[in-house]
Design a protein around this motif. Structure first.
Motif, PDB file in Angstrom:
ATOM      1  N   VAL A 373       0.832  -1.203   0.000  1.00  0.00           N
ATOM      2  CA  VAL A 373       0.000   0.000   0.000  1.00  0.00           C
ATOM      3  C   VAL A 373       0.867   1.254   0.000  1.00  0.00           C
ATOM      4  CG1 VAL A 373      -1.739   1.311   1.279  1.00  0.00           C
ATOM      5  CG2 VAL A 373      -1.899  -1.179   1.155  1.00  0.00           C
ATOM      6  N   LEU A 374       1.871   1.278   0.870  1.00  0.00           N
ATOM      7  CA  LEU A 374       2.744   2.451   0.976  1.00  0.00           C
ATOM      8  C   LEU A 374       3.533   2.686  -0.309  1.00  0.00           C
ATOM      9  CD1 LEU A 374       4.012   1.985   4.642  1.00  0.00           C
ATOM     10  CD2 LEU A 374       2.578   3.849   3.793  1.00  0.00           C
ATOM     11  N   ASN A 375       3.992   1.600  -0.954  1.00  0.00           N
ATOM     12  CA  ASN A 375       4.684   1.752  -2.234  1.00  0.00           C
ATOM     13  C   ASN A 375       3.748   2.331  -3.286  1.00  0.00           C
ATOM     14  OD1 ASN A 375       7.451   0.994  -2.073  1.00  0.00           O
ATOM     15  ND2 ASN A 375       6.840  -1.125  -1.755  1.00  0.00           N
ATOM     16  N   GLU A 379       5.109   6.286  -0.764  1.00  0.00           N
ATOM     17  CA  GLU A 379       5.705   6.548   0.545  1.00  0.00           C
ATOM     18  C   GLU A 379       7.038   5.815   0.716  1.00  0.00           C
ATOM     19  OE1 GLU A 379       4.731   8.432   3.112  1.00  0.00           O
ATOM     20  OE2 GLU A 379       2.908   9.215   2.200  1.00  0.00           O
ATOM     21  N   GLN A 380       7.898   5.881  -0.301  1.00  0.00           N
ATOM     22  CA  GLN A 380       9.158   5.142  -0.248  1.00  0.00           C
ATOM     23  C   GLN A 380      10.102   5.657   0.844  1.00  0.00           C
ATOM     24  OE1 GLN A 380       7.811   6.087  -3.352  1.00  0.00           O
ATOM     25  NE2 GLN A 380       7.000   4.016  -3.505  1.00  0.00           N
ATOM     26  N   LEU A 381      10.093   6.961   1.070  1.00  0.00           N
ATOM     27  CA  LEU A 381      10.977   7.530   2.091  1.00  0.00           C
ATOM     28  C   LEU A 381      10.590   7.034   3.478  1.00  0.00           C
ATOM     29  CD1 LEU A 381      13.335   9.411   2.691  1.00  0.00           C
ATOM     30  CD2 LEU A 381      11.706  11.317   2.859  1.00  0.00           C
ATOM     31  N   PHE A 382       9.294   6.951   3.736  1.00  0.00           N
ATOM     32  CA  PHE A 382       8.837   6.442   5.025  1.00  0.00           C
ATOM     33  C   PHE A 382       9.252   4.976   5.206  1.00  0.00           C
ATOM     34  CE2 PHE A 382       5.640   4.051   7.411  1.00  0.00           C
ATOM     35  CZ  PHE A 382       5.686   4.717   8.629  1.00  0.00           C
ATOM     36  N   ILE A 383       9.115   4.175   4.147  1.00  0.00           N
ATOM     37  CA  ILE A 383       9.525   2.768   4.205  1.00  0.00           C
ATOM     38  C   ILE A 383      11.013   2.668   4.512  1.00  0.00           C
ATOM     39  CG2 ILE A 383       9.741   0.637   2.881  1.00  0.00           C
ATOM     40  CD1 ILE A 383       7.276   1.502   1.299  1.00  0.00           C
ATOM     41  N   PHE A 384      11.778   3.554   3.894  1.00  0.00           N
ATOM     42  CA  PHE A 384      13.231   3.571   4.134  1.00  0.00           C
ATOM     43  C   PHE A 384      13.544   3.857   5.598  1.00  0.00           C
ATOM     44  CE2 PHE A 384      17.072   6.266   4.415  1.00  0.00           C
ATOM     45  CZ  PHE A 384      18.021   5.294   4.099  1.00  0.00           C
ATOM     46  N   LYS A 385      12.880   4.849   6.172  1.00  0.00           N
ATOM     47  CA  LYS A 385      13.144   5.234   7.555  1.00  0.00           C
ATOM     48  C   LYS A 385      12.783   4.115   8.536  1.00  0.00           C
ATOM     49  CE  LYS A 385      12.549  10.244   6.901  1.00  0.00           C
ATOM     50  NZ  LYS A 385      11.688  11.429   7.201  1.00  0.00           N
TER      51      LYS A 385
END
Length: 502
Positions: A373-375, A379-385
């Protein structure tokens, strides 16, 4: 039509995932019985390095290819896809080729200094051969997923695993008697040839089925900017995850030796944890992985069209399936851990690990769904964090807890870490979409259902069919528990007939 496309794609990928997981299980069972836990541990030292190369060279570009293909198709700018595809394939192959040359030429140094086990040098040279093929194949599969042509990815997955299995069986008789170094090499040859054959299948299909697109609207610099905007944070995220995963697999045996184990004992324990127990824990997530893979480009397309209703509908259906599967697997692994260890690997000591790791199921399965969902929402930056946060916690546990508490010093912080990341991810999705999760339907009822089913299954194991051969009684117990659970799920209204018809 929208739902049919998602479900059709999910069904195709699910069938492929189940087939590949089953083949992979037979492969792991064969390897575990042939080379033992230490051999599996040695193999597990190679696979994180392989995943690291995949993460850097093609993981971000593959997902980017899938999302941008779906996005440009939704916008009516399908002509841009060809230019984006060519740029992505070129970049991924170039990066992979660099890794291939470094790994092959410095295999002895990597084995001695980084892996700290010289027996892996042969396997490093073998696996380096397939890096460019792996990268190009991954991007091409992302392209077809973006077009929602899931059958190509599905067939290539099954083909890869089948070839992997065939190769190991062919090489086993000549490689395994020569020691663990060559036994591991045989398994890696299977991995390498499987990747090459999988790429050839996708590439040949692309050559003979190339679509004639209208001229691209986007300029080369614009295409490069679009790719980098998504691929760079995605690649950094997965690269960081792979770097930390590689570090975990390399550090765990070293820290276990600090705890007091011998090198052979430490490698064997790593093999049981990451090569046997965790694949069994993650095996039931085949459906969720397929659903997430199929849903991601569809969510991306809906988000581009600002259709939040479709996204919420897809998310709620996915979370319901996730909750039902999570409750079942958690209950089974807690109720019958020793029995499963004996049934699958003929090793009762796997049971203790399975029972502890069972707590992870609801959280790692939910993360699979939420990540898709995030991808899709960009929201890739959030996934990275969040991935970085999770990895740092795991590394700290390995360095500071394992020397005092052994492998439990890694497992328990890992569980707490997974719980925290799952809730953080849910809150993030909720902030973007304002979803309402029906807790009673998706969590409490499935928990009650699996508790009742496991009690009935346990009763049958010890009283009804305890006179038949032990492995057969385990199979009968799990089947009985499964049927009761499915019956109760429908009776409690967790899933209705209307949901299946939809």
């Amino acid at each position: 039509m929208y739902r049919q496309t998602i479900i059709k794609g999910a069904i195709i990928l699910t069938i492929a995932n189940v087939i590949t997981r089953v083949i992979g299980f037979f492969y792991r069972i064969y390897m575990a019985k042939t080379i033992g836990a230490e051999g599996m541990g040695l193999y597990q030292l190679i696979t994180p390095l392989y995943m690291l190369v995949w993460s850097v060279s093609s993981s971000g570009l593959s997902t980017t290819m899938s999302k941008l293909t779906a996005q440009e198709k939704a916008r009516g700018a399908i002509g841009n896809v060809k230019r984006i595809l060519h740029f992505s394939v070129f970049a991924s192959v170039l990066i992979a080729l660099l890794f291939s040359l470094i790994t092959y030429n410095f295999s002895e140094l990597i084995a001695e200094v980084i892996v700290k086990d010289t027996r892996t040098a042969l396997s490093l040279r073998i696996i380096s051969i397939c890096f460019p093929f792996m990268a190009a194949g991954s991007v091409l599969r992302g392209y077809y997923l973006g077009l929602q042509n899931t059958s190509i990815s599905a067939v290539s997955q099954v083909l890869e695993q089948s070839v992997r299995m065939i190769v190991i069986y062919i090489l086993a008789s000549s490689f395994i008697p020569r020691g663990l170094e060559y036994a591991c090499g045989a398994a890696v040859w299977g991995m390498a040839i499987g990747e090459i054959v999988s790429f050839l299948f996708v590439f040949i299909y692309y050559i003979f089925n190339r679509q004639k697109y209208s001229p691209p609207i986007i300029k080369p610099k614009g295409a490069l900017a679009m790719i980098c905007a998504m691929a760079v944070p995605l690649t950094l995220n997965r690269m960081a995850g792979s770097l930390f995963s590689t570090a975990e697999n390399l550090l765990i045996p070293q820290q276990l030796q600090v705890y007091g184990l011998t090198q052979a004992e430490a490698i064997s324990l790593l093999g049981r944890l990451t090569g046997m127990a965790m694949p069994l824990i993650t095996f039931p997530s085949s459906l969720l992985t397929a659903l997430a893979t199929a849903a991601m480009p569809a969510i991306s397309e809906s988000y581009a069209l600002k259709n939040h209703t479709r996204i919420k509908s897809t998310l709620h259906q996915s979370l319901t399936i996730t909750a039902v599967i999570s409750a079942f697997t958690t209950g089974i692994f807690i109720a019958f851990p020793t029995e499963l260890g004996i049934l699958v690997y003929s090793q009762s000591q796997i049971g203790t690990m399975l029972k502890t790791l069972a707590i992870l199921c609801p959280f790692i399965y939910t993360q699979v769904t939420m990540s898709a969902v995030l991808n899709g929402l960009g929201e890739q930056l959030f996934i990275f964090k969040t991935g970085l946060f999770s990895s740092v916690i795991n590394i700290c546990a390995i360095c500071f807890a394992i020397p005092f508490y052994g492998i439990q010093g890694f497992i328990y912080p890992w569980i707490i870490n997974s719980i925290a990341v799952t809730f953080i991810t849910i809150f993030r999705v909720n902030n973007v979409l304002n979803i309402n999760i029906p807790v009673l339907k998706q969590y409490i009822k499935p928990t009650l259902a699996i508790t009742a089913a496991c009690l009935c299954g346990n009763l049958g194991l010890h009283n009804v069919w305890n006179n038949i051969e032990y492995k057969h009684s385990i199979i009968a117990t799990i089947l009985c528990t499964s049927f009761i659970y499915v019956f109760l799920i429908f009776q409690l209204g967790c899933i209705k007939k209307e949901d299946l018809l939809k």
